[in-house]
Design a protein around this motif. Structure first.
Motif, PDB file in Angstrom:
ATOM      1  N   ILE A 159      38.314  37.301  37.090  1.00  0.00           N
ATOM      2  CA  ILE A 159      38.895  37.974  37.821  1.00  0.00           C
ATOM      3  C   ILE A 159      39.334  39.854  37.210  1.00  0.00           C
ATOM      4  N   ILE A 160      39.596  39.512  36.083  1.00  0.00           N
ATOM      5  CA  ILE A 160      39.827  40.790  35.444  1.00  0.00           C
ATOM      6  C   ILE A 160      39.002  40.854  34.051  1.00  0.00           C
ATOM      7  N   GLU A 161      38.118  41.912  33.958  1.00  0.00           N
ATOM      8  CA  GLU A 161      37.387  41.969  32.759  1.00  0.00           C
ATOM      9  C   GLU A 161      37.414  43.412  32.301  1.00  0.00           C
ATOM     10  N   PHE A 162      37.632  43.404  30.858  1.00  0.00           N
ATOM     11  CA  PHE A 162      37.159  44.764  30.140  1.00  0.00           C
ATOM     12  C   PHE A 162      36.245  44.521  29.148  1.00  0.00           C
ATOM     13  N   LYS A 163      35.345  45.590  29.360  1.00  0.00           N
ATOM     14  CA  LYS A 163      33.993  45.397  28.341  1.00  0.00           C
ATOM     15  C   LYS A 163      33.944  46.747  27.413  1.00  0.00           C
ATOM     16  N   ASP A 164      34.140  46.657  26.042  1.00  0.00           N
ATOM     17  CA  ASP A 164      34.233  47.769  25.587  1.00  0.00           C
ATOM     18  C   ASP A 164      35.056  48.863  25.796  1.00  0.00           C
ATOM     19  N   PHE A 165      35.990  48.569  26.268  1.00  0.00           N
ATOM     20  CA  PHE A 165      37.122  49.457  27.117  1.00  0.00           C
ATOM     21  C   PHE A 165      38.067  50.163  26.156  1.00  0.00           C
ATOM     22  N   SER A 166      38.041  51.692  26.114  1.00  0.00           N
ATOM     23  CA  SER A 166      38.889  52.486  25.484  1.00  0.00           C
ATOM     24  C   SER A 166      39.541  53.208  26.271  1.00  0.00           C
ATOM     25  N   PHE A 167      40.970  53.673  26.067  1.00  0.00           N
ATOM     26  CA  PHE A 167      41.412  54.699  26.939  1.00  0.00           C
ATOM     27  C   PHE A 167      42.384  55.746  25.794  1.00  0.00           C
ATOM     28  N   GLN A 168      42.380  57.012  26.142  1.00  0.00           N
ATOM     29  CA  GLN A 168      43.305  57.880  25.410  1.00  0.00           C
ATOM     30  C   GLN A 168      43.912  58.989  26.503  1.00  0.00           C
ATOM     31  N   TYR A 169      45.244  59.080  26.433  1.00  0.00           N
ATOM     32  CA  TYR A 169      45.968  59.962  27.240  1.00  0.00           C
ATOM     33  C   TYR A 169      45.675  61.167  26.867  1.00  0.00           C
ATOM     34  N   PHE A 170      45.505  62.173  27.792  1.00  0.00           N
ATOM     35  CA  PHE A 170      45.117  63.522  27.465  1.00  0.00           C
ATOM     36  C   PHE A 170      46.266  64.066  26.609  1.00  0.00           C
ATOM     37  N   SER A 171      47.385  63.662  26.598  1.00  0.00           N
ATOM     38  CA  SER A 171      48.285  63.950  25.885  1.00  0.00           C
ATOM     39  C   SER A 171      48.644  63.489  24.829  1.00  0.00           C
TER      40      SER A 171
END
Length: 567
Positions: A4-16
Protein backbone atom coordinates in the motif's frame (compact mmCIF):
# COMPACT_ATOMS: atom_id res chain seq x y z
CA UNK A 1 0.21 -9.23 1.10
CA UNK A 2 -0.73 -6.24 -1.04
CA UNK A 3 1.67 -3.27 -0.97
CA UNK A 4 0.00 0.00 0.00
CA UNK A 5 3.07 2.26 0.40
CA UNK A 6 6.04 1.90 -1.96
CA UNK A 7 9.18 3.97 -2.38
CA UNK A 8 11.30 3.08 -5.40
CA UNK A 9 14.77 4.65 -5.70
CA UNK A 10 13.21 7.68 -4.06
CA UNK A 11 15.20 10.79 -3.12
CA UNK A 12 14.07 14.20 -1.97
CA UNK A 13 15.94 17.46 -1.41
CA UNK A 14 14.28 20.59 -0.01
CA UNK A 15 15.00 23.65 -2.13
CA UNK A 16 16.30 25.36 1.02
CA UNK A 17 18.77 22.53 1.80
CA UNK A 18 22.23 21.86 0.36
CA UNK A 19 21.96 18.05 0.48
CA UNK A 20 19.12 15.54 0.01
CA UNK A 21 17.10 14.67 3.13
CA UNK A 22 16.05 11.29 1.70
CA UNK A 23 18.55 9.29 -0.36
CA UNK A 24 17.62 6.44 -2.69
CA UNK A 25 14.87 4.98 -0.49
CA UNK A 26 13.50 1.56 -1.41
CA UNK A 27 10.72 0.57 0.95
CA UNK A 28 7.48 -1.40 0.81
CA UNK A 29 4.79 -1.34 3.53
CA UNK A 30 1.96 -3.79 3.04
CA UNK A 31 -1.73 -3.31 3.66
CA UNK A 32 -2.65 -3.89 7.31
CA UNK A 33 0.94 -3.71 8.61
CA UNK A 34 1.81 -1.79 11.75
CA UNK A 35 5.19 -0.11 11.36
CA UNK A 36 7.36 2.03 13.65
CA UNK A 37 9.66 4.53 11.96
CA UNK A 38 12.42 5.86 14.21
CA UNK A 39 15.68 7.78 14.01
CA UNK A 40 17.42 10.87 15.30
CA UNK A 41 16.13 14.37 14.60
CA UNK A 42 17.05 15.24 11.02
CA UNK A 43 17.40 11.58 9.98
CA UNK A 44 14.58 11.86 7.42
CA UNK A 45 11.77 10.01 9.20
CA UNK A 46 9.35 12.97 9.31
CA UNK A 47 10.19 13.85 5.71
CA UNK A 48 9.21 10.31 4.72
CA UNK A 49 5.91 10.80 6.55
CA UNK A 50 5.30 14.03 4.66
CA UNK A 51 5.80 12.15 1.40
CA UNK A 52 3.21 9.56 2.43
CA UNK A 53 0.52 12.15 3.27
CA UNK A 54 1.30 14.46 0.36
CA UNK A 55 2.70 17.48 2.21
CA UNK A 56 5.71 16.78 -0.01
CA UNK A 57 5.65 18.03 -2.74
CA UNK A 58 2.36 19.95 -2.44
CA UNK A 59 3.26 22.06 0.63
CA UNK A 60 7.00 21.54 1.13
CA UNK A 61 8.63 21.90 -2.27
CA UNK A 62 11.86 20.35 -3.39
CA UNK A 63 13.60 18.17 -5.95
CA UNK A 64 12.16 14.65 -6.25
CA UNK A 65 13.56 11.61 -8.01
CA UNK A 66 12.24 8.07 -8.07
CA UNK A 67 8.68 7.04 -7.21
CA UNK A 68 6.39 7.22 -4.19
CA UNK A 69 3.36 4.99 -4.76
CA UNK A 70 0.33 5.19 -2.44
CA UNK A 71 -2.37 2.52 -2.80
CA UNK A 72 -1.16 1.65 -6.29
CA UNK A 73 -1.03 5.24 -7.60
CA UNK A 74 1.89 7.57 -8.22
CA UNK A 75 1.70 10.07 -5.36
CA UNK A 76 2.95 12.96 -7.54
CA UNK A 77 -0.09 12.55 -9.80
CA UNK A 78 -2.60 12.60 -6.96
CA UNK A 79 -4.18 15.69 -5.40
CA UNK A 80 -4.09 16.46 -1.66
CA UNK A 81 -7.87 15.84 -1.31
CA UNK A 82 -7.44 12.49 -3.09
CA UNK A 83 -4.58 11.51 -0.78
CA UNK A 84 -6.53 12.59 2.30
CA UNK A 85 -9.14 9.95 1.50
CA UNK A 86 -6.42 7.30 1.75
CA UNK A 87 -4.05 8.70 4.39
CA UNK A 88 -5.18 10.18 7.70
CA UNK A 89 -2.51 12.06 9.67
CA UNK A 90 -2.56 12.68 13.43
CA UNK A 91 -0.11 15.46 14.21
CA UNK A 92 2.20 15.77 17.21
CA UNK A 93 0.45 19.05 18.11
CA UNK A 94 -3.26 18.20 18.25
CA UNK A 95 -4.20 21.86 18.79
CA UNK A 96 -2.88 22.65 15.31
CA UNK A 97 -5.33 20.15 13.80
CA UNK A 98 -8.61 21.42 15.30
CA UNK A 99 -10.99 23.45 13.10
CA UNK A 100 -14.39 23.00 14.80
CA UNK A 101 -15.85 24.95 17.72
CA UNK A 102 -16.92 21.70 19.36
CA UNK A 103 -15.59 18.14 19.26
CA UNK A 104 -18.58 17.01 17.20
CA UNK A 105 -18.06 19.77 14.64
CA UNK A 106 -14.37 18.98 14.40
CA UNK A 107 -14.98 15.28 13.72
CA UNK A 108 -17.64 16.15 11.10
CA UNK A 109 -15.47 18.69 9.25
CA UNK A 110 -14.31 16.38 6.45
CA UNK A 111 -17.87 15.14 5.83
CA UNK A 112 -19.17 18.72 5.65
CA UNK A 113 -16.65 19.41 2.89
CA UNK A 114 -17.96 16.34 1.06
CA UNK A 115 -21.58 17.60 1.43
CA UNK A 116 -22.70 14.52 3.36
CA UNK A 117 -26.33 14.80 4.50
CA UNK A 118 -26.87 15.85 8.11
CA UNK A 119 -28.38 12.58 9.39
CA UNK A 120 -25.60 10.44 7.90
CA UNK A 121 -23.05 12.87 9.29
CA UNK A 122 -24.50 12.72 12.82
CA UNK A 123 -24.72 8.92 12.70
CA UNK A 124 -21.12 8.61 11.50
CA UNK A 125 -19.78 11.03 14.14
CA UNK A 126 -21.59 9.13 16.90
CA UNK A 127 -20.37 5.77 15.59
CA UNK A 128 -16.72 6.87 15.42
CA UNK A 129 -16.86 8.64 18.79
CA UNK A 130 -18.22 5.49 20.46
CA UNK A 131 -15.43 3.38 18.97
CA UNK A 132 -12.78 5.53 20.63
CA UNK A 133 -14.79 6.39 23.77
CA UNK A 134 -15.33 10.13 23.32
CA UNK A 135 -19.11 10.18 22.78
CA UNK A 136 -19.55 12.18 26.01
CA UNK A 137 -17.19 14.91 24.72
CA UNK A 138 -19.05 15.87 21.53
CA UNK A 139 -20.31 19.20 22.94
CA UNK A 140 -16.97 20.12 24.52
CA UNK A 141 -14.56 22.74 23.16
CA UNK A 142 -11.43 20.94 21.84
CA UNK A 143 -9.04 23.39 23.52
CA UNK A 144 -10.43 22.52 26.97
CA UNK A 145 -9.66 18.80 26.70
CA UNK A 146 -6.75 16.89 28.23
CA UNK A 147 -3.81 15.77 26.09
CA UNK A 148 -5.13 12.23 25.76
CA UNK A 149 -8.64 13.41 24.87
CA UNK A 150 -7.23 15.72 22.19
CA UNK A 151 -5.37 12.77 20.66
CA UNK A 152 -8.62 10.81 20.47
CA UNK A 153 -10.50 13.70 18.85
CA UNK A 154 -7.74 14.14 16.26
CA UNK A 155 -7.90 10.41 15.52
CA UNK A 156 -11.68 10.51 15.14
CA UNK A 157 -11.36 13.40 12.68
CA UNK A 158 -9.27 11.32 10.29
CA UNK A 159 -11.21 8.07 10.80
CA UNK A 160 -14.52 9.37 9.45
CA UNK A 161 -13.28 8.83 5.88
CA UNK A 162 -12.42 5.15 6.49
CA UNK A 163 -8.82 5.86 5.46
CA UNK A 164 -6.58 2.93 4.57
CA UNK A 165 -3.46 4.41 6.19
CA UNK A 166 -3.19 6.10 9.59
CA UNK A 167 0.02 8.10 10.05
CA UNK A 168 0.96 9.20 13.57
CA UNK A 169 3.67 11.87 13.85
CA UNK A 170 5.21 11.64 17.36
CA UNK A 171 1.89 10.86 19.07
CA UNK A 172 3.50 10.60 22.54
CA UNK A 173 5.07 14.05 22.69
CA UNK A 174 3.85 16.15 25.65
CA UNK A 175 1.68 13.34 27.08
CA UNK A 176 2.01 12.12 30.65
CA UNK A 177 3.14 8.46 30.98
CA UNK A 178 -0.28 6.92 31.54
CA UNK A 179 -1.91 8.93 28.74
CA UNK A 180 0.91 7.92 26.39
CA UNK A 181 0.37 4.27 27.31
CA UNK A 182 -3.37 4.62 26.66
CA UNK A 183 -2.66 6.26 23.29
CA UNK A 184 -0.55 3.29 22.15
CA UNK A 185 -3.29 0.91 23.30
CA UNK A 186 -5.89 2.93 21.39
CA UNK A 187 -3.80 2.85 18.19
CA UNK A 188 -3.49 -0.92 18.57
CA UNK A 189 -7.24 -1.32 19.03
CA UNK A 190 -7.92 0.76 15.91
CA UNK A 191 -5.39 -1.32 13.97
CA UNK A 192 -7.11 -4.58 14.92
CA UNK A 193 -10.64 -3.27 14.44
CA UNK A 194 -10.23 -1.46 11.10
CA UNK A 195 -7.38 -3.37 9.47
CA UNK A 196 -5.84 -0.03 8.50
CA UNK A 197 -2.12 0.26 7.84
CA UNK A 198 -0.52 2.01 10.82
CA UNK A 199 2.66 4.09 10.50
CA UNK A 200 4.01 5.53 13.76
CA UNK A 201 6.88 8.04 13.66
CA UNK A 202 8.32 8.16 17.18
CA UNK A 203 11.69 8.01 18.97
CA UNK A 204 10.26 6.65 22.25
CA UNK A 205 10.69 3.04 21.14
CA UNK A 206 9.97 1.30 24.45
CA UNK A 207 6.66 3.15 24.80
CA UNK A 208 5.52 2.23 21.28
CA UNK A 209 6.50 -1.42 21.85
CA UNK A 210 3.97 -1.56 24.69
CA UNK A 211 1.86 -3.07 21.91
CA UNK A 212 3.04 -5.29 19.05
CA UNK A 213 4.41 -3.76 15.85
CA UNK A 214 5.31 -5.79 12.76
CA UNK A 215 8.45 -3.92 11.76
CA UNK A 216 10.81 -1.20 12.90
CA UNK A 217 12.40 0.98 10.23
CA UNK A 218 15.43 2.91 11.45
CA UNK A 219 16.55 6.00 9.54
CA UNK A 220 20.03 7.49 9.67
CA UNK A 221 21.29 10.43 7.56
CA UNK A 222 18.43 10.11 5.09
CA UNK A 223 18.88 6.39 4.51
CA UNK A 224 17.32 3.21 5.89
CA UNK A 225 19.83 1.70 8.30
CA UNK A 226 17.58 -1.14 9.45
CA UNK A 227 14.24 -2.64 8.44
CA UNK A 228 13.57 -5.58 10.69
CA UNK A 229 11.42 -7.11 13.42
CA UNK A 230 11.46 -5.55 16.91
CA UNK A 231 12.96 -8.74 18.43
CA UNK A 232 15.84 -8.83 15.96
CA UNK A 233 16.48 -5.11 16.43
CA UNK A 234 16.67 -5.31 20.23
CA UNK A 235 18.91 -8.38 20.11
CA UNK A 236 21.45 -6.26 18.23
CA UNK A 237 23.34 -3.09 19.24
CA UNK A 238 21.99 -1.04 16.32
CA UNK A 239 19.95 1.35 18.49
CA UNK A 240 22.87 2.22 20.77
CA UNK A 241 25.17 2.63 17.77
CA UNK A 242 22.63 5.03 16.26
CA UNK A 243 22.30 7.09 19.45
CA UNK A 244 18.77 5.90 20.27
CA UNK A 245 17.58 4.75 23.69
CA UNK A 246 16.96 1.05 24.21
CA UNK A 247 14.16 -0.15 26.53
CA UNK A 248 15.24 0.12 30.17
CA UNK A 249 15.00 -3.60 30.86
CA UNK A 250 17.22 -4.35 27.85
CA UNK A 251 19.86 -1.90 29.12
CA UNK A 252 19.64 -3.41 32.62
CA UNK A 253 20.23 -6.91 31.22
CA UNK A 254 23.25 -5.71 29.28
CA UNK A 255 24.62 -3.93 32.37
CA UNK A 256 24.36 -7.31 34.13
CA UNK A 257 26.20 -9.06 31.23
CA UNK A 258 23.07 -10.98 30.29
CA UNK A 259 22.96 -11.71 26.56
CA UNK A 260 19.76 -10.52 24.83
CA UNK A 261 18.73 -13.02 22.14
CA UNK A 262 16.07 -12.74 19.44
CA UNK A 263 14.48 -16.06 20.44
CA UNK A 264 13.83 -14.70 23.97
CA UNK A 265 11.25 -12.17 22.64
CA UNK A 266 13.09 -9.06 23.91
CA UNK A 267 10.58 -6.64 22.34
CA UNK A 268 7.82 -7.62 24.78
CA UNK A 269 8.58 -7.53 28.51
CA UNK A 270 5.55 -9.80 29.10
CA UNK A 271 7.02 -12.51 26.84
CA UNK A 272 10.70 -11.87 27.52
CA UNK A 273 12.35 -15.00 28.95
CA UNK A 274 15.47 -15.51 31.06
CA UNK A 275 16.97 -18.78 32.29
CA UNK A 276 17.92 -19.46 35.89
CA UNK A 277 21.58 -18.48 35.49
CA UNK A 278 20.68 -15.20 33.78
CA UNK A 279 18.26 -14.33 36.57
CA UNK A 280 20.97 -15.05 39.14
CA UNK A 281 23.40 -12.81 37.25
CA UNK A 282 20.93 -9.94 37.50
CA UNK A 283 20.46 -10.50 41.25
CA UNK A 284 24.24 -10.43 41.75
CA UNK A 285 24.48 -7.26 39.65
CA UNK A 286 21.81 -5.61 41.81
CA UNK A 287 23.83 -6.31 44.97
CA UNK A 288 27.06 -5.04 43.41
CA UNK A 289 25.49 -1.80 42.20
CA UNK A 290 23.60 -0.73 45.31
CA UNK A 291 23.99 3.06 45.47
CA UNK A 292 25.50 4.87 48.44
CA UNK A 293 23.28 7.31 50.31
CA UNK A 294 23.71 10.95 49.25
CA UNK A 295 23.73 13.49 52.04
CA UNK A 296 21.30 16.39 51.80
CA UNK A 297 22.69 19.88 51.51
CA UNK A 298 21.37 22.96 53.23
CA UNK A 299 17.82 24.11 52.45
CA UNK A 300 17.92 26.71 49.69
CA UNK A 301 14.18 26.95 48.92
CA UNK A 302 11.18 26.32 51.15
CA UNK A 303 7.54 26.21 50.04
CA UNK A 304 5.27 26.72 53.04
CA UNK A 305 1.55 25.93 52.56
CA UNK A 306 1.19 27.49 49.10
CA UNK A 307 -2.39 28.12 47.95
CA UNK A 308 -3.55 29.57 44.64
CA UNK A 309 -6.67 29.73 42.46
CA UNK A 310 -7.01 31.22 38.98
CA UNK A 311 -10.71 32.02 39.36
CA UNK A 312 -11.02 32.44 43.13
CA UNK A 313 -13.31 29.41 43.30
CA UNK A 314 -11.49 26.24 42.31
CA UNK A 315 -8.11 25.79 44.05
CA UNK A 316 -5.29 24.98 41.62
CA UNK A 317 -2.60 24.68 44.31
CA UNK A 318 -3.61 23.45 47.78
CA UNK A 319 -1.38 23.63 50.86
CA UNK A 320 1.77 22.59 49.00
CA UNK A 321 4.87 22.40 51.19
CA UNK A 322 8.31 20.97 50.48
CA UNK A 323 11.98 21.92 50.67
CA UNK A 324 14.67 22.04 47.99
CA UNK A 325 18.29 21.46 48.96
CA UNK A 326 21.33 23.30 47.63
CA UNK A 327 22.95 21.47 44.70
CA UNK A 328 19.96 19.17 44.25
CA UNK A 329 18.34 18.16 40.97
CA UNK A 330 14.65 17.77 41.83
CA UNK A 331 11.86 16.45 39.58
CA UNK A 332 8.26 17.63 39.86
CA UNK A 333 5.93 15.13 38.16
CA UNK A 334 2.21 14.50 37.74
CA UNK A 335 -0.45 14.24 35.07
CA UNK A 336 -1.40 17.06 32.68
CA UNK A 337 -3.21 19.82 34.56
CA UNK A 338 -2.00 18.67 38.00
CA UNK A 339 -0.60 22.10 38.91
CA UNK A 340 3.12 21.57 38.21
CA UNK A 341 3.55 24.56 35.90
CA UNK A 342 1.39 26.71 38.17
CA UNK A 343 3.81 26.03 41.03
CA UNK A 344 6.74 27.06 38.81
CA UNK A 345 4.98 30.34 37.99
CA UNK A 346 4.32 30.98 41.67
CA UNK A 347 8.01 30.40 42.45
CA UNK A 348 9.18 32.68 39.64
CA UNK A 349 6.69 35.43 40.52
CA UNK A 350 4.52 35.33 37.41
CA UNK A 351 1.56 34.42 39.63
CA UNK A 352 0.79 35.82 43.09
CA UNK A 353 0.00 33.50 46.00
CA UNK A 354 -3.44 33.54 47.62
CA UNK A 355 -1.75 32.42 50.84
CA UNK A 356 1.43 30.77 52.05
CA UNK A 357 5.09 31.74 51.91
CA UNK A 358 8.17 31.10 49.79
CA UNK A 359 11.57 31.31 51.46
CA UNK A 360 14.87 31.55 49.58
CA UNK A 361 17.96 31.00 51.72
CA UNK A 362 15.77 31.51 54.79
CA UNK A 363 14.35 34.86 53.64
CA UNK A 364 10.75 35.41 52.50
CA UNK A 365 10.54 36.60 48.88
CA UNK A 366 6.79 37.22 48.67
CA UNK A 367 7.31 40.97 48.40
CA UNK A 368 9.85 40.79 45.56
CA UNK A 369 8.94 42.10 42.11
CA UNK A 370 9.05 39.74 39.12
CA UNK A 371 12.32 41.38 38.08
CA UNK A 372 13.85 40.86 41.53
CA UNK A 373 12.56 37.29 41.69
CA UNK A 374 13.96 36.54 38.22
CA UNK A 375 17.49 37.30 39.39
CA UNK A 376 17.19 34.60 42.08
CA UNK A 377 14.93 31.98 40.47
CA UNK A 378 15.27 31.51 36.70
CA UNK A 379 12.49 29.84 34.69
CA UNK A 380 13.26 28.17 31.34
CA UNK A 381 10.07 27.52 29.37
CA UNK A 382 9.44 24.35 27.37
CA UNK A 383 9.28 26.29 24.09
CA UNK A 384 12.54 28.19 23.59
CA UNK A 385 10.91 30.49 21.02
CA UNK A 386 8.64 31.95 23.72
CA UNK A 387 11.72 33.26 25.56
CA UNK A 388 13.94 34.55 22.75
CA UNK A 389 13.62 38.26 21.98
CA UNK A 390 16.93 39.08 20.23
CA UNK A 391 18.35 38.16 16.85
CA UNK A 392 21.93 37.41 17.87
CA UNK A 393 23.15 34.87 20.42
CA UNK A 394 25.40 37.25 22.37
CA UNK A 395 22.64 39.87 22.64
CA UNK A 396 20.11 37.30 23.88
CA UNK A 397 22.38 36.00 26.65
CA UNK A 398 23.34 39.57 27.64
CA UNK A 399 19.75 40.84 27.67
CA UNK A 400 19.01 40.22 31.37
CA UNK A 401 22.32 41.70 32.49
CA UNK A 402 21.65 44.88 30.48
CA UNK A 403 18.28 45.22 32.21
CA UNK A 404 20.11 44.84 35.54
CA UNK A 405 22.36 47.79 34.54
CA UNK A 406 25.51 45.68 34.78
CA UNK A 407 28.57 47.51 33.35
CA UNK A 408 29.38 46.66 29.72
CA UNK A 409 32.84 45.24 30.53
CA UNK A 410 31.36 42.90 33.12
CA UNK A 411 28.55 41.88 30.73
CA UNK A 412 31.10 40.87 28.10
CA UNK A 413 33.11 38.81 30.61
CA UNK A 414 30.09 37.05 32.11
CA UNK A 415 28.41 36.31 28.76
CA UNK A 416 31.59 34.88 27.23
CA UNK A 417 32.22 32.77 30.33
CA UNK A 418 28.69 31.32 30.23
CA UNK A 419 28.83 30.71 26.48
CA UNK A 420 31.99 28.66 27.02
CA UNK A 421 30.29 26.60 29.75
CA UNK A 422 27.29 26.04 27.47
CA UNK A 423 29.42 25.06 24.47
CA UNK A 424 28.15 28.06 22.51
CA UNK A 425 31.22 30.30 22.48
CA UNK A 426 32.18 29.46 18.84
CA UNK A 427 28.70 30.65 17.79
CA UNK A 428 28.62 33.83 19.89
CA UNK A 429 28.24 36.08 16.83
CA UNK A 430 25.73 33.84 15.06
CA UNK A 431 22.04 34.60 14.59
CA UNK A 432 19.83 32.39 16.77
CA UNK A 433 17.87 31.31 13.69
CA UNK A 434 20.94 29.37 12.48
CA UNK A 435 20.95 27.10 15.55
CA UNK A 436 19.40 23.68 16.04
CA UNK A 437 16.53 23.12 18.50
CA UNK A 438 18.90 21.82 21.16
CA UNK A 439 21.31 24.72 20.70
CA UNK A 440 18.46 27.24 21.03
CA UNK A 441 17.46 25.51 24.26
CA UNK A 442 21.03 26.04 25.47
CA UNK A 443 20.81 29.74 24.60
CA UNK A 444 17.72 30.15 26.77
CA UNK A 445 19.44 28.31 29.63
CA UNK A 446 22.56 30.45 29.17
CA UNK A 447 20.44 33.62 29.33
CA UNK A 448 19.22 32.48 32.76
CA UNK A 449 22.44 31.17 34.32
CA UNK A 450 24.39 34.28 33.28
CA UNK A 451 22.38 36.13 35.96
CA UNK A 452 23.67 33.62 38.55
CA UNK A 453 20.29 32.63 40.02
CA UNK A 454 20.12 30.45 43.12
CA UNK A 455 17.71 28.08 41.35
CA UNK A 456 16.91 27.19 37.75
CA UNK A 457 13.46 25.77 36.93
CA UNK A 458 13.09 23.94 33.60
CA UNK A 459 9.69 23.04 32.17
CA UNK A 460 9.95 19.83 30.10
CA UNK A 461 13.60 20.42 29.09
CA UNK A 462 13.75 17.43 26.73
CA UNK A 463 10.23 17.32 25.25
CA UNK A 464 10.15 16.18 21.62
CA UNK A 465 13.88 15.47 21.41
CA UNK A 466 15.56 12.26 20.34
CA UNK A 467 17.85 10.44 22.76
CA UNK A 468 21.11 11.92 21.45
CA UNK A 469 19.95 15.54 21.77
CA UNK A 470 18.17 14.71 25.03
CA UNK A 471 21.44 13.33 26.43
CA UNK A 472 23.36 16.35 25.18
CA UNK A 473 21.09 18.77 27.06
CA UNK A 474 20.87 16.65 30.20
CA UNK A 475 24.64 16.12 30.41
CA UNK A 476 25.05 19.86 30.12
CA UNK A 477 22.52 20.45 32.93
CA UNK A 478 24.19 17.79 35.08
CA UNK A 479 27.55 19.51 34.59
CA UNK A 480 26.00 22.73 35.95
CA UNK A 481 24.48 20.75 38.81
CA UNK A 482 27.89 19.30 39.73
CA UNK A 483 29.19 22.88 40.01
CA UNK A 484 26.55 23.46 42.71
CA UNK A 485 23.64 24.79 40.63
CA UNK A 486 20.26 23.83 42.12
CA UNK A 487 17.88 22.64 39.40
CA UNK A 488 14.14 21.88 39.46
CA UNK A 489 12.71 20.02 36.46
CA UNK A 490 9.05 19.67 35.56
CA UNK A 491 8.80 16.55 33.42
CA UNK A 492 6.62 13.74 32.08
CA UNK A 493 9.69 11.68 31.23
CA UNK A 494 10.14 8.95 33.82
CA UNK A 495 13.43 7.86 32.23
CA UNK A 496 14.84 11.35 32.67
CA UNK A 497 13.66 11.48 36.27
CA UNK A 498 15.23 8.12 37.10
CA UNK A 499 18.57 8.74 35.43
CA UNK A 500 19.29 12.33 36.44
CA UNK A 501 17.24 13.48 39.43
CA UNK A 502 18.01 13.06 43.13
CA UNK A 503 14.42 13.29 44.33
CA UNK A 504 10.84 13.49 43.11
CA UNK A 505 7.82 15.53 44.23
CA UNK A 506 4.49 14.31 42.82
CA UNK A 507 1.54 16.67 42.39
CA UNK A 508 -2.11 15.63 41.98
CA UNK A 509 -4.97 18.12 41.57
CA UNK A 510 -2.82 20.84 43.09
CA UNK A 511 -1.74 18.81 46.13
CA UNK A 512 1.57 17.16 46.99
CA UNK A 513 0.99 13.41 47.32
CA UNK A 514 4.59 12.14 47.35
CA UNK A 515 8.07 13.39 48.23
CA UNK A 516 10.88 10.86 48.08
CA UNK A 517 13.26 8.90 45.89
CA UNK A 518 12.56 8.51 42.17
CA UNK A 519 12.74 4.73 42.43
CA UNK A 520 10.15 4.60 45.23
CA UNK A 521 7.47 6.62 43.43
CA UNK A 522 7.38 4.26 40.45
CA UNK A 523 6.77 1.14 42.55
CA UNK A 524 3.96 2.71 44.57
CA UNK A 525 0.75 1.38 42.96
CA UNK A 526 -1.47 4.05 44.53
CA UNK A 527 0.70 7.01 43.48
CA UNK A 528 1.29 5.60 39.99
CA UNK A 529 -2.46 5.28 39.36
CA UNK A 530 -3.47 8.61 40.86
CA UNK A 531 -0.77 10.69 39.17
CA UNK A 532 -1.04 9.13 35.67
CA UNK A 533 2.46 7.72 35.94
CA UNK A 534 3.33 4.17 34.96
CA UNK A 535 5.56 1.46 36.33
CA UNK A 536 8.75 1.13 34.37
CA UNK A 537 9.87 -2.08 32.70
CA UNK A 538 12.51 -2.30 35.45
CA UNK A 539 9.69 -3.08 37.89
CA UNK A 540 8.53 -5.92 35.65
CA UNK A 541 12.08 -7.20 35.25
CA UNK A 542 12.43 -7.22 39.05
CA UNK A 543 9.28 -9.35 39.35
CA UNK A 544 10.63 -11.71 36.70
CA UNK A 545 13.87 -12.35 38.61
CA UNK A 546 12.25 -12.22 42.07
CA UNK A 547 14.16 -9.09 43.12
CA UNK A 548 13.10 -6.02 45.09
CA UNK A 549 11.97 -3.49 42.42
CA UNK A 550 13.35 -0.51 44.34
CA UNK A 551 16.76 -2.17 44.69
CA UNK A 552 16.87 -3.13 41.00
CA UNK A 553 15.75 0.34 39.89
CA UNK A 554 18.34 2.06 42.10
CA UNK A 555 21.05 -0.31 40.82
CA UNK A 556 20.08 0.57 37.25
CA UNK A 557 20.24 4.29 38.07
CA UNK A 558 23.67 3.85 39.64
CA UNK A 559 25.00 1.79 36.70
CA UNK A 560 23.53 4.20 34.13
CA UNK A 561 25.10 7.23 35.81
CA UNK A 562 28.47 5.50 36.11
CA UNK A 563 28.29 4.43 32.47
CA UNK A 564 27.43 7.98 31.41
CA UNK A 565 30.33 9.46 33.39
CA UNK A 566 32.77 6.91 31.95
CA UNK A 567 31.48 7.63 28.47
Amino acid sequence: MKPIIEFKDFSFQYFSQKNPTLKNINLTINQGEKVLICGLSGSGKSTLGNCINGLIPFVYEGEVSGQCIIDGKDQSKMSVPELSKIVGTVLQDSDGQFVGLTVGEDIAFAMENDCVDVKSMHDRVLDISKKICIEDLLEKVPGELSGGQKQRVSLAGVMVDDVKILLFDEPLANLDPATGKNTIELIDEISKETGATIVIIEHRIEDVLHRHVDRVILFEDGEIKADTTPDKLLASNILIESGIREPLYISACKFADVSVKEENFPSDINKFTLNGLEKENIKVWVKENAPSQKEKGEVVLKLDNLNFSYDGLKPNVKDVSFEVYKGEMLAIVGKNGAGKSTISKLLSGFLKLDSGNIYLNGKGIGGDTIFERGQKIGLVLQNSNQMICNTMIFDEVAYGLKNMKVPETEIKERVEEVLKVCGLYPFRNWPISALSYGQRKRVTIASIIVMKPDIIILDEPTAGQDFRHYTEIMNFLKSLNKLGQTIIMITHDMHLMLEYCDRCVTILDGEKIFDGSCAEVLVNDDIVEKANLKKTSLYMLAEMVDEDPIALTESYINAERRNRNEG
